[in-house]
Write an enzyme that holds these catalytic residues in place. Structure first.
Site, PDB file in Angstrom:
ATOM      1  N   CYS A 182      39.238   8.306   4.641  1.00  0.00           N
ATOM      2  CA  CYS A 182      40.651   8.688   4.619  1.00  0.00           C
ATOM      3  C   CYS A 182      40.866  10.139   5.025  1.00  0.00           C
ATOM      4  O   CYS A 182      42.000  10.559   5.206  1.00  0.00           O
ATOM      5  CB  CYS A 182      41.231   8.454   3.231  1.00  0.00           C
ATOM      6  SG  CYS A 182      41.343   6.708   2.811  1.00  0.00           S
ATOM      7  N   ASP A 221      45.041  -0.373   6.530  1.00  0.00           N
ATOM      8  CA  ASP A 221      44.278   0.883   6.511  1.00  0.00           C
ATOM      9  C   ASP A 221      43.005   0.640   7.312  1.00  0.00           C
ATOM     10  O   ASP A 221      42.398  -0.419   7.183  1.00  0.00           O
ATOM     11  CB  ASP A 221      43.829   1.218   5.077  1.00  0.00           C
ATOM     12  CG  ASP A 221      44.805   2.119   4.331  1.00  0.00           C
ATOM     13  OD1 ASP A 221      46.009   1.934   4.500  1.00  0.00           O
ATOM     14  OD2 ASP A 221      44.338   2.981   3.577  1.00  0.00           O
ATOM     15  N   THR A 248      60.237   5.894   1.034  1.00  0.00           N
ATOM     16  CA  THR A 248      59.658   6.603  -0.106  1.00  0.00           C
ATOM     17  C   THR A 248      58.155   6.866   0.071  1.00  0.00           C
ATOM     18  O   THR A 248      57.474   7.276  -0.857  1.00  0.00           O
ATOM     19  CB  THR A 248      59.872   5.792  -1.409  1.00  0.00           C
ATOM     20  OG1 THR A 248      59.497   4.432  -1.153  1.00  0.00           O
ATOM     21  CG2 THR A 248      61.319   5.842  -1.859  1.00  0.00           C
ATOM     22  N   HIS A 249      57.660   6.645   1.278  1.00  0.00           N
ATOM     23  CA  HIS A 249      56.232   6.882   1.573  1.00  0.00           C
ATOM     24  C   HIS A 249      55.335   6.177   0.562  1.00  0.00           C
ATOM     25  O   HIS A 249      54.385   6.763   0.050  1.00  0.00           O
ATOM     26  CB  HIS A 249      55.918   8.376   1.609  1.00  0.00           C
ATOM     27  CG  HIS A 249      56.589   9.076   2.759  1.00  0.00           C
ATOM     28  ND1 HIS A 249      55.918   9.458   3.881  1.00  0.00           N
ATOM     29  CD2 HIS A 249      57.884   9.401   2.969  1.00  0.00           C
ATOM     30  CE1 HIS A 249      56.776  10.013   4.727  1.00  0.00           C
ATOM     31  NE2 HIS A 249      57.970   9.991   4.203  1.00  0.00           N
ATOM     32  N   ASP A 251      52.764   2.986  -0.843  1.00  0.00           N
ATOM     33  CA  ASP A 251      51.471   2.517  -0.349  1.00  0.00           C
ATOM     34  C   ASP A 251      51.592   1.336   0.596  1.00  0.00           C
ATOM     35  O   ASP A 251      50.728   1.124   1.445  1.00  0.00           O
ATOM     36  CB  ASP A 251      50.594   2.117  -1.539  1.00  0.00           C
ATOM     37  CG  ASP A 251      50.352   3.292  -2.460  1.00  0.00           C
ATOM     38  OD1 ASP A 251      49.612   4.189  -2.044  1.00  0.00           O
ATOM     39  OD2 ASP A 251      50.924   3.333  -3.552  1.00  0.00           O
ATOM     40  N   GLY A 303      41.491 -11.538  12.974  1.00  0.00           N
ATOM     41  CA  GLY A 303      41.375 -10.115  13.205  1.00  0.00           C
ATOM     42  C   GLY A 303      41.445  -9.765  14.664  1.00  0.00           C
ATOM     43  O   GLY A 303      41.742 -10.612  15.509  1.00  0.00           O
ATOM     44  N   HIS A 304      41.175  -8.493  14.964  1.00  0.00           N
ATOM     45  CA  HIS A 304      41.230  -8.023  16.344  1.00  0.00           C
ATOM     46  C   HIS A 304      40.196  -6.915  16.515  1.00  0.00           C
ATOM     47  O   HIS A 304      40.016  -6.090  15.617  1.00  0.00           O
ATOM     48  CB  HIS A 304      42.629  -7.485  16.649  1.00  0.00           C
ATOM     49  CG  HIS A 304      42.823  -7.133  18.083  1.00  0.00           C
ATOM     50  ND1 HIS A 304      42.906  -8.093  19.065  1.00  0.00           N
ATOM     51  CD2 HIS A 304      42.927  -5.934  18.712  1.00  0.00           C
ATOM     52  CE1 HIS A 304      43.079  -7.487  20.238  1.00  0.00           C
ATOM     53  NE2 HIS A 304      43.088  -6.186  20.042  1.00  0.00           N
TER      54      HIS A 304
HETATM   55 CO    CO Z   1      47.760   4.153  -0.758  1.00  0.00          CO
HETATM   56 CO    CO Z   2      47.209   3.133   2.759  1.00  0.00          CO
HETATM   57 CO    CO Z   3      52.976   1.977  -5.047  1.00  0.00          CO
END
Ligand code: CO
Ligand code: CO
Ligand code: CO
Length: 346
Positions: A14, A64, A44-45, A47, A135-136
């Site tokens: 990350c 991700d 609200t950014h 997850d 998937g790809h």
């Molecule tokens: Co997150």
């Molecule tokens: Co994430």
């Molecule tokens: Co959350």
């Protein structure tokens, strides 16, 4: 041939995210879709996005992917999958199905490495009860891997990063330091034991933490990843229009993460994260520099940061400990919005 994925990347996991300031700038250019069934969007950014199908069911959607955080392909697959699935858990959801996202330099690595990454991802997804159904893949260097995940959540039981309320206590379920240990590993300064401990926590699903949140009706949470504890705390504070005070001295740490700051193993992304939070943070005068930098450390597949009503915090902690999350700790509290969004003290 011994495969060393870590040797191929500048910044893995990350910590390879786009700097948060730049990301927020870019996102301003995308219009927000308007639809009453969109329950959580990028506004609200949070997850993950959440979309209502009917009164009983909403879908949690997230993706991700990132470059390697360890040398072994199978372990990298496990970590990347655990990290991708985590955003569903952070929303109070149950991950159900997923797709692989894979970028891989076929000429530079043997095909077994490619297969091992996917098997690692498959095994971790299975542990989460998630079926990978497609998937790809494209040619790219360095390799990158992750999942797009769909989870289920009851529309009335969504946990968001906007759910923190004054009087809540903040609980973190995994120790911090994966970014520091990774930097230490590259510089030959992290011990084998610390590298193993770091990989243990990166592979650990946030499933147990999510089950405890659901059991106690927790409303506010996020997972701590690339923007560090301080960055994700800031996003939570803004989304909920509250302030978060973090007692950095109470934050559990992996191995000798604290010492690695002394030795200069601070990844560049920590300074990017500091830049992101600085204007909206209050640092106590006596704040220990190492603890300050640990708050900026980019985590890969980090723990859940939950906002728990004060009276429930004791029983939530003991439940987490009983369930095997023995490092879970109360690390701060939520107050009414003060001058700054987050406050860091020892
Ligand atoms: Co997150
Ligand atoms: Co994430
Ligand atoms: Co959350």
């Amino acid at each position: 041939m011994k495969i060393d994925l870590l040797g191929m990347v500048e910044s893995g996991g990350c910590s390879a995210k786009i700097p948060p300031r730049q990301l927020e700038e870019i996102l301003k250019h995308i219009p927000l879709p308007v639809d009453p069934d969109i329950l959580v969007d990028i506004d609200t950014h949070d997850d993950a996005g959440v979309y209502r199908v009917n009164d009983e069911l909403a879908l949690v959607l997230t993706t991700d992917f990132f470059p390697p955080v360890c040398s072994d392909p199978y372990e990298f697959g496990q970590i990347a999958a655990a990290n991708s699935i985590s955003d569903v858990y952070a929303m109070g959801g149950t991950p159900v199905i997923a797709l692989n996202i894979m970028m891989f330099p076929s000429g530079k690595l043997p095909m077994e490495a490619y297969a091992d990454i996917l098997v690692g991802g498959y095994d971790k997804a299975s542990e989460a009860g998630t079926r990978i159904i497609g998937g790809h893949t494209i040619e790219d260097f360095p390799p990158k891997y992750g999942l797009a995940v769909v989870g289920y959540v009851h529309p009335g039981k969504i946990i968001t990063n906007a759910g923190a309320r004054p009087g809540d206590l903040l609980i973190l379920t995994k120790p911090l330091g994966t970014g520091l240990i990774l930097a230490g590993q590259r510089m030959g300064m992290a011990s084998e034991a610390d590298i193993e401990e770091s990989k243990y926590f990166m592979k650990l699903l946030n499933k147990t933490g999510a089950e405890v949140m659901r059991k106690f009706g927790i409303k506010g949470a996020t997972d701590v990843t690339g923007f560090g504890l301080a960055g994700h705390a800031l996003k939570m504070a803004r989304a909920g229009n509250v302030s978060l005070s973090l007692n950095m001295g109470r934050v559990p740490l992996i191995g000798e993460a604290y010492r690695l700051v002394d030795e200069g193993c601070i990844p560049g992304v920590s300074f990017t994260n500091l830049d992101f939070v600085e204007d909206e943070s209050g640092f106590s005068e006596d704040l220990d520099y190492n603890l300050k930098m640990i708050a900026m450390d980019a985590q890969t597949s980090g723990g859940l940061l939950m906002s728990v009503p004060g009276e429930k915090a004791g029983v939530v902690i003991s439940e987490l400990h009983k369930a095997g999350l023995t490092r879970a700790a109360v690390i701060g509290k939520v107050t009414e919005k003060r001058e700054k969004y987050i406050y860091l003290e020892n």
